[in-house]
Each structure stands twice: as C-alpha cells, then as structure tokens.
Design a protein around this motif. Structure first.
Motif, PDB file in Angstrom:
ATOM      1  N   GLU A  83      81.132  32.774  38.712  1.00 28.63           N
ATOM      2  CA  GLU A  83      82.306  31.916  38.824  1.00 28.63           C
ATOM      3  C   GLU A  83      82.225  30.802  37.791  1.00 28.63           C
ATOM      4  OE1 GLU A  83      82.678  30.320  42.748  1.00 28.63           O
ATOM      5  OE2 GLU A  83      82.159  32.225  43.696  1.00 28.63           O
ATOM      6  N   PHE A  84      83.376  30.290  37.419  1.00 31.13           N
ATOM      7  CA  PHE A  84      83.410  29.102  36.576  1.00 31.13           C
ATOM      8  C   PHE A  84      82.927  27.908  37.391  1.00 31.13           C
ATOM      9  CE2 PHE A  84      86.594  31.669  34.334  1.00 31.13           C
ATOM     10  CZ  PHE A  84      86.144  31.514  33.039  1.00 31.13           C
ATOM     11  N   GLY A  85      82.308  26.972  36.709  1.00 29.06           N
ATOM     12  CA  GLY A  85      81.899  25.746  37.380  1.00 29.06           C
ATOM     13  C   GLY A  85      83.120  24.915  37.751  1.00 29.06           C
ATOM     14  N   ARG A  86      82.946  24.105  38.753  1.00 26.38           N
ATOM     15  CA  ARG A  86      84.009  23.201  39.197  1.00 26.38           C
ATOM     16  C   ARG A  86      83.558  21.767  38.960  1.00 26.38           C
ATOM     17  NH1 ARG A  86      83.338  27.104  43.115  1.00 26.38           N
ATOM     18  NH2 ARG A  86      81.951  25.711  44.225  1.00 26.38           N
ATOM     19  N   GLU A  87      84.506  20.875  38.917  1.00 25.58           N
ATOM     20  CA  GLU A  87      84.173  19.465  38.706  1.00 25.58           C
ATOM     21  C   GLU A  87      83.202  18.972  39.778  1.00 25.58           C
ATOM     22  OE1 GLU A  87      86.515  15.254  38.104  1.00 25.58           O
ATOM     23  OE2 GLU A  87      87.588  17.131  37.740  1.00 25.58           O
ATOM     24  N   SER A  88      83.306  19.518  40.962  1.00 25.38           N
ATOM     25  CA  SER A  88      82.418  19.107  42.060  1.00 25.38           C
ATOM     26  C   SER A  88      80.969  19.558  41.843  1.00 25.38           C
ATOM     27  CB  SER A  88      82.944  19.648  43.392  1.00 25.38           C
ATOM     28  OG  SER A  88      82.984  21.063  43.373  1.00 25.38           O
ATOM     29  N   ASP A  89      80.735  20.419  40.863  1.00 26.66           N
ATOM     30  CA  ASP A  89      79.379  20.909  40.565  1.00 26.66           C
ATOM     31  C   ASP A  89      78.608  19.994  39.616  1.00 26.66           C
ATOM     32  OD1 ASP A  89      79.790  23.276  42.055  1.00 26.66           O
ATOM     33  OD2 ASP A  89      80.718  24.262  40.328  1.00 26.66           O
ATOM     34  N   TRP A 135      74.617  19.965  38.301  1.00 23.25           N
ATOM     35  CA  TRP A 135      74.374  20.358  36.918  1.00 23.25           C
ATOM     36  C   TRP A 135      73.549  19.281  36.209  1.00 23.25           C
ATOM     37  CZ3 TRP A 135      74.086  24.210  33.775  1.00 23.25           C
ATOM     38  CH2 TRP A 135      74.047  23.983  32.407  1.00 23.25           C
ATOM     39  N   LEU A 173      82.523  17.996  31.763  1.00 25.23           N
ATOM     40  CA  LEU A 173      83.724  17.824  32.589  1.00 25.23           C
ATOM     41  C   LEU A 173      84.971  18.169  31.808  1.00 25.23           C
ATOM     42  CD1 LEU A 173      82.873  14.549  34.499  1.00 25.23           C
ATOM     43  CD2 LEU A 173      83.132  16.825  35.468  1.00 25.23           C
TER      44      LEU A 173
END
Length: 42
Positions: free
Chosen positions: A4-10, A14, A42
C-alpha cells in the motif's frame, strides 16, 4: 502480501525508522535535515 502507499498518518513511524538508520545516509545529520526529509516525504 499487500503493498500500500504510505499515508500521512504513517509519518511518525517512518521518522522513527529514519532516525535508526540516519547515520548510513549522508545529508540526515542534523535536525534541520531530518525536518526537511519529513516535509519531502509528506
């Protein structure tokens, strides 16, 4: 396995990983550089 693509919440997790390996990557020596990296991701 799912990819999956990363999300801002990750970003916090990270950056924890980046802090563990930053000595192996030129350009991540300072807090300013880490902040710039965070913004780039981000």
């Amino acid at each position: 396995m799912d990819i999956e693509f990363g999300r801002e919440s990750d970003i916090d997790n990270w950056m924890k990983l980046v802090n563990k390996v930053k000595n192996s990557f030129p350009g991540l020596e300072t807090e300013e550089a880490l902040s710039e990296h965070r913004n780039t991701v981000l």
